[in-house]
Design a protein around this motif. Sequence first.
Motif, PDB file in Angstrom:
ATOM      1  N   GLN A   6       1.882  -9.553  30.832  1.00 57.84           N
ATOM      2  CA  GLN A   6       0.255 -10.252  30.700  1.00 57.84           C
ATOM      3  C   GLN A   6      -0.603 -10.045  32.055  1.00 57.84           C
ATOM      4  O   GLN A   6      -1.744  -9.975  32.066  1.00 57.84           O
ATOM      5  N   ASP A   7       0.118 -10.111  33.186  1.00 57.82           N
ATOM      6  CA  ASP A   7      -0.623  -9.957  34.444  1.00 57.82           C
ATOM      7  C   ASP A   7      -1.333  -8.427  34.527  1.00 57.82           C
ATOM      8  O   ASP A   7      -2.418  -8.437  34.913  1.00 57.82           O
ATOM      9  N   LYS A  10      -4.242  -8.292  32.257  1.00 52.47           N
ATOM     10  CA  LYS A  10      -5.344  -9.002  32.558  1.00 52.47           C
ATOM     11  C   LYS A  10      -6.140  -8.037  33.596  1.00 52.47           C
ATOM     12  O   LYS A  10      -7.487  -8.320  33.685  1.00 52.47           O
ATOM     13  N   TYR A  32      -1.355  -8.150  24.648  1.00 51.25           N
ATOM     14  CA  TYR A  32      -2.211  -9.057  25.727  1.00 51.25           C
ATOM     15  C   TYR A  32      -3.562  -8.634  26.029  1.00 51.25           C
ATOM     16  O   TYR A  32      -4.558  -9.479  26.034  1.00 51.25           O
ATOM     17  N   PHE A  36      -7.120 -10.741  25.899  1.00 50.85           N
ATOM     18  CA  PHE A  36      -7.920 -11.133  27.041  1.00 50.85           C
ATOM     19  C   PHE A  36      -9.454 -10.410  26.745  1.00 50.85           C
ATOM     20  O   PHE A  36     -10.475 -11.035  27.032  1.00 50.85           O
TER      21      PHE A  36
END
Length: 230
Positions: A6-7, A10, A32, A36
């Motif tokens: 997820q990081d 993003k 993910y 975003f």
Amino acid sequence: MANYKQDAAKACLQFLKPLQVIGLGAGATIAYLVDFIAGDVELANSITFVSSSFQTRLNLEQKGLKVKMASQLYAIDIYFDGCDQFDAELNALKSGGGIHTSEKILASTAKEFILIGDESKFVPDLDHTYPVVIEILPEALNIVTVKIEDDFPLATVNLRSGKEKDGAVISDNGNLLANVKFDELPDIAELNTYFKMMPGIVDHSLFYQMATKAVVAGEHGVRVITPQRF
């Protein structure tokens, strides 16, 4: 608990601009990234998306985003995708979805091809942990299989079979998929050429010197990696 996929997803928002054409692969990290992007309504509504993945296209359409097929496009600004492994030169192995032929078409059309995922995907050198997947014309199956096993006696070629259907897995292009498992991965430049030049093989899941960046996240944060090619 940290979610490095997820990081990494993003962090990819920094590369997006209005009116771009964005290509997307498959998998959790890509899902993910779609979430975003969709969260920025103004940006999302200005972007055109394309994907070889049925699941990714469905996700984009369910979020009301603009999706086109590859046949409708001439160029892509950025192609994002995950992988099983990638090395310092950003060579990557993608063995999961079996859609590598179509993914390579999108990647080769893009001005930038960015790999994304958690830092465990980054290895000094690609190894034999994952198979190389080949897409084979049905009439060439036996010829291709025998040729590979003759040239690499310790390698095994296994036709992919369905878990929820009887028989072989058929690619989106109507071809067969097989996993080639090596006891030790050969020189990847030579392997790339070997598979490319074999009649009957449509394409393979080694993405050799195609990616321009990788975005990975881990315990020490997010890193943007550029290829170390000599």
